[in-house]
Enzyme design. Structure first.
Site, short mmCIF file in Angstrom:
data_model
loop_
_atom_site.label_atom_id
_atom_site.label_comp_id
_atom_site.label_asym_id
_atom_site.label_seq_id
_atom_site.Cartn_x
_atom_site.Cartn_y
_atom_site.Cartn_z
CD GLU A 146 75.46 37.78 55.02
OE1 GLU A 146 74.78 37.42 54.13
OE2 GLU A 146 75.41 38.80 55.84
CD GLU B 88 73.48 36.69 49.67
OE1 GLU B 88 73.25 36.79 48.47
OE2 GLU B 88 72.52 36.69 50.49
CB SER C 245 69.20 44.21 43.19
OG SER C 245 69.48 45.48 43.38
CB CYS D 276 70.10 35.56 46.08
SG CYS D 276 70.57 35.19 47.38
CG ASN E 201 65.12 37.01 49.50
OD1 ASN E 201 65.65 37.84 50.38
ND2 ASN E 201 65.70 36.25 48.71
C1 SIN Z 1 68.84 34.95 49.99
O1 SIN Z 1 68.21 34.57 48.93
O2 SIN Z 1 69.50 35.87 49.85
C2 SIN Z 1 69.48 34.02 51.16
C3 SIN Z 1 69.05 32.43 50.67
C4 SIN Z 1 69.71 31.73 51.62
O3 SIN Z 1 70.31 31.99 52.73
O4 SIN Z 1 69.69 30.24 51.61
#
Ligand code: SIN
Length: 479
Positions: free
Chosen positions: A459, A253, A232, A287, A155
């Site tokens: 992170e 994550e 996931s 996410c 993603n």
């Molecule tokens: C993610 O969806 O894993 C990261 C999203 C983000 O850094 O905003």
């Protein structure tokens, strides 16, 4: 111009400074058309082991380099990423589908991690602790953890790579990256630019191919001291178990189920703007995307109306069309899941306000469902698509209870103009990140990460580099 002619384009894997092809290949598809746009090596455990060995060799000299030299090389990489921003965005859109403007935004976001950790490389300091005896000194040093394996999702094919690789390199580690099979080209292009920037061979390896074989080699190897994974919860749990025999450090994550709370005192227009940003970024495939809107009874209808008006302005279409704001979902499995969540919410009494169906191919129409019951699937499982389900609440305690009623704990959003409530609710929410009257929470300066089934570790920010460092304590006696 074809992708292949873009200067940063690469379609071979990188092991120990060599760009290698495999005997077999994996197709990379454009999710907007289904067309095969590239083929990358389908590598396995043998190549992963070679990359681990190359990383182990390269890391010896790298960890000994002065921090400023590591920082300078990361700054050079950052400059090249920005210089090739448009080409990288085109590669990213071609394999992932997000609109070009969003892809360019992701490249800038990805570059920000390289710059941030280039700066942090020079701030890896230690401690001197007052010793128990006057002839002693207690020193605390920070050292790189060693060889790092990174597994990144489809993603964010650029930002999730730099958010892991840049702090690892800054800390003095070497990395083997396994990018998502759907989106290897952006990762390979970034590795090519790191090479061009002068980052020595073997420090940034990219192994494309079989997830189980490559991941298995990472997890078995005692040389790999740390794994950083974004993906996931189910896969994160499996990796957690596989890390036990070699006691690897882990940054995980994982999934989310972000609530977006709109209180009766909220600025409804601001909340609706935030909802668009927090829900529809990357067609809902992040996410930290809002997964459930919890809206106070008194403002439910006004919020639904304000959100629906904004959703009408979203444009579904290929990422390459300048007017598109919602690209395709990544694959048919993603579409099926979104369809199931919509059907379930409507079957349980939710009112379909707009959307609700596939536009064409993998393109799903932005969907708004009001009066969703709290037991609908959409309220419990991550939808990862452009569907906004609105659930009513009538008091603050109820809203907090519903928001926390999930195994996940990644991001939550709160809209209120009452400062007391803002602090109270932010404190009560069991989440790693809170957006308070703000839906854009992702930035290199802040610690990104979750609790509970959303993972562990952070992170970005000054905390991000600590994940790649070990503490060594030296007791000096007889002074
Ligand atoms: C993610 O969806 O894993 C990261 C999203 C983000 O850094 O905003």
């Amino acid at each position: 111009m074809t992708l292949q002619t873009l200067p940063p384009y690469r379609d071979r894997a990188l092991i120990g400074g060599e760009w290698i092809s495999g005997t077999a290949t994996t197709d990379v598809h454009d999710p907007a058309t289904g067309a095969i746009i590239a083929q990358v090596p389908a590598l396995g455990a043998e190549e992963a082991d070679r990359a681990i060995a190359a990383a182990e060799r390269a890391q010896i000299a790298w960890r000994a380099r002065p921090a400023i030299e590591r920082a300078d090389l990361l700054h050079a990489w950052h400059a090249l990423v920005l210089c090739h921003k448009d080409a990288l965005a085109a590669i990213l859109t071609a394999e992932q589908g997000k609109p070009l403007a969003e892809a360019a935004g992701e490249i800038a976001y990805a570059a920000s991690f390289v710059r941030w950790f280039a700066e942090e490389a020079r701030r890896i300091d230690g401690e001197i602790i007052p010793a128990p005896r006057s002839n002693q000194r207690v020193l605390v040093w920070k050292e790189p953890v060693g060889v790092v394996a990174a597994i990144t999702p489809w993603n964010f094919p650029a930002a999730m790579v730099t958010r892991k690789v840049a702090p690892a390199l800054a800390a003095g580690c070497a990395v083997i990256l396994k990018p998502a099979p759907e989106t290897p080209l952006t990762a390979l292009a970034l590795a090519g630019l790191a090479e061009e920037a002068g980052i020595p061979a073997g420090l940034f390896n990219v192994v494309t191919g079989d997830a189980q074989a490559i991941g298995g080699a990472f997890m078995k190897s005692p040389v790999v001291r740390k794994l950083s994974f974004t993906g996931s919860t189910a896969v994160g749990q499996m990796l957690y178990a596989q890390a036990a025999p070699t006691l690897k450090r882990l940054s995980l994550e994982l999934g989310g189920n972000a609530p977006f709370l709109v209180f009766e005192d909220a600025d409804i227009e601001a909340a609706a703007d935030g909802a668009i940003l927090g829900k529809f970024r990357n067609a809902g495939q992040t996410c930290v995307c809002v997964n459930r809107f919890l809206v106070h009874d008194k403002v439910h209808d006004a919020f639904v109306e304000a959100l629906a008006a904004r959703m009408d302005r979203l444009v579904v279409g290929p990422g390459t069309h300048p007017q598109s704001t919602i690209g395709p979902l990544i694959n048919q499995r993603a579409v099926t899941k979104v369809e199931q969540h919509v059907a379930d919410a409507v079957a349980r009494g939710g009112k379909l306000v707009t959307g609700g169906a596939l536009d064409h191919d993998l393109f799903f129409t932005p969907t708004l469902i009001a009066d969703v019951p709290a037991d609908a699937i959409i309220a419990r499982e991550e939808t990862f698509g452009p569907v906004a389900g609105i659930i009513r609440f009538s008091d603050e305690a109820d809203a907090i209870r519903m928001a926390n009623d999930t195994e996940f704990g990644l991001a939550a959003y709160v809209y209120t103009r009452d400062i007391g409530r803002a602090m109270r609710v932010s404190g009560a929410l069991e989440y790693g990140m809170i957006g308070l009257n703000e839906a854009a929470i992702s930035t290199e300066v802040a610690p990104f990460g979750g609790i509970k089934a959303s993972g562990q570790g952070r992170e970005g920010s000054r905390h991000g580099i600590q994940e790649y460092l070990e503490l060594k304590y030296v007791m000096m006696g007889g002074l």
